[in-house]
Design an enzyme around this catalytic site. Structure first.
Site, PDB file in Angstrom:
ATOM      1  N   SER A  13       0.812  -1.222   0.000  1.00  0.00           N
ATOM      2  CA  SER A  13       0.000   0.000   0.000  1.00  0.00           C
ATOM      3  C   SER A  13       0.843   1.269   0.000  1.00  0.00           C
ATOM      4  O   SER A  13       0.306   2.367  -0.175  1.00  0.00           O
ATOM      5  CB  SER A  13      -0.934   0.009   1.217  1.00  0.00           C
ATOM      6  OG  SER A  13      -0.193   0.037   2.423  1.00  0.00           O
ATOM      7  N   VAL A  63      -0.154 -10.602   7.130  1.00  0.00           N
ATOM      8  CA  VAL A  63       0.551 -11.798   6.653  1.00  0.00           C
ATOM      9  C   VAL A  63       1.095 -12.648   7.797  1.00  0.00           C
ATOM     10  O   VAL A  63       1.440 -13.817   7.596  1.00  0.00           O
ATOM     11  CB  VAL A  63       1.704 -11.434   5.688  1.00  0.00           C
ATOM     12  CG1 VAL A  63       1.159 -10.790   4.430  1.00  0.00           C
ATOM     13  CG2 VAL A  63       2.749 -10.557   6.373  1.00  0.00           C
ATOM     14  N   TYR A 153      15.297  -6.447  13.721  1.00  0.00           N
ATOM     15  CA  TYR A 153      15.149  -6.276  12.268  1.00  0.00           C
ATOM     16  C   TYR A 153      16.277  -6.975  11.512  1.00  0.00           C
ATOM     17  O   TYR A 153      16.051  -7.647  10.502  1.00  0.00           O
ATOM     18  CB  TYR A 153      15.135  -4.775  11.957  1.00  0.00           C
ATOM     19  CG  TYR A 153      14.757  -4.408  10.546  1.00  0.00           C
ATOM     20  CD1 TYR A 153      13.433  -4.468  10.118  1.00  0.00           C
ATOM     21  CD2 TYR A 153      15.723  -3.966   9.642  1.00  0.00           C
ATOM     22  CE1 TYR A 153      13.087  -4.102   8.826  1.00  0.00           C
ATOM     23  CE2 TYR A 153      15.378  -3.591   8.351  1.00  0.00           C
ATOM     24  CZ  TYR A 153      14.063  -3.661   7.948  1.00  0.00           C
ATOM     25  OH  TYR A 153      13.724  -3.301   6.669  1.00  0.00           O
ATOM     26  N   ILE A 186      16.470   3.861   1.632  1.00  0.00           N
ATOM     27  CA  ILE A 186      15.543   4.182   0.548  1.00  0.00           C
ATOM     28  C   ILE A 186      14.528   5.200   1.059  1.00  0.00           C
ATOM     29  O   ILE A 186      14.102   5.129   2.227  1.00  0.00           O
ATOM     30  CB  ILE A 186      14.818   2.908   0.054  1.00  0.00           C
ATOM     31  CG1 ILE A 186      15.824   1.818  -0.354  1.00  0.00           C
ATOM     32  CG2 ILE A 186      13.879   3.241  -1.106  1.00  0.00           C
ATOM     33  CD1 ILE A 186      16.726   2.163  -1.521  1.00  0.00           C
TER      34      ILE A 186
END
Length: 242
Positions: A13, A63, A153, A186
């Site tokens: 999304s 998920v 992470y 990013i």
């Protein structure tokens, strides 16, 4: 039924996932766009996908929730099977390990690793029967080098890299290719609050990357041009980790 191939992109999304969905739509894929809760953002990406000439099916589920994944994806997979699966869903909860709570550890591992397992296991069946498919996992530089404040992470992304290599070996004879893309810094929500004046000088190319630059590598791995590549990790990081 459309003759176009289907690409399922999780966490699509916004950010890198949205860029991947739009790029694959441009490449000729119809999109199954998975997202967890931001209905408005998902609808806007779907609009852009359809403007690019592709169809877009919204697939709303967490998920990391086994029952939700089965209930949402199961009926779809009875009739159609994606040619491409991009496991992109993920989030970070950064803190030093000495202060990290169990929920911060488990939540990050769950969305990356449980999410990968639950979605891939369902989609893989059709790929193996068809003897073709591409699975592309979005890892991270954090999973290659380790990053202070991101033990959870980094562990999750390193685990995803290991899973990529193992699954590639399991599925190669059935022509299902499995690779990972490892972005560095990013321009997404994840880097919005970071001190860019400190980060940019560390990057040899001297800038932060764009979601589209990651998406183009996914596009390549999903294409016929990548027919002899499996089990690999392709970094998109401006040279910050070599």
């Amino acid at each position: 039924m459309s003759s176009r191939k289907i690409a399922l992109v999780t966490g699509a999304s916004k950010g890198i996932g949205a860029a991947i969905a739009l790029t694959l739509a441009r490449d000729g894929f119809d999109i199954w766009l998975n997202y967890r809760s931001d209905h408005a953002a998902a609808a806007e990406v779907a609009r852009q996908v359809e403007a690019a000439g592709a169809s877009c099916r919204l697939v709303c589920c967490d998920v990391a929730d086994a029952s939700a994944v089965k209930e949402t994806l199961g009926p779809l997979l009875e009739n159609e099977s994606p040619e491409v699966l991009v496991n992109n869903a993920g989030h970070a909860k950064d803190t030093l390990m000495v202060w990290m709570g169990e929920d911060e550890w488990k939540d990050v591992l769950s969305v990356h690793l449980d999410g990968f397992f639950l979605v891939t296991k369902l989609v893989l069946v059709g790929m193996l029967k068809r003897r073709s498919g591409r699975i592309i996992n979005i890892a991270s530089t954090s999973g290659q080098s380790g990053v202070a404040g991101q033990v959870n992470y980094s562990a999750a992304k390193a685990g995803l890299i290991g899973a990529t290599k193992a699954l590639a070996l399991e599925t190669a004879k059935r022509k299902v290719l499995v690779n990972a893309v490892a972005p560095g810094f990013i321009e997404t929500d994840m880097v919005a609050g970071l001190p860019k004046e400190k980060i940019v000088p560390m990057i040899p190319l001297g800038r932060i990357g764009t979601p589209e630059e990651v998406a183009e590598v996914v596009s390549f791995l999903a294409s016929d041009k990548a027919s002899y590549i499996t089990g690999q990790v392709i970094a998109v990081n401006g040279g910050i980790y070599l």
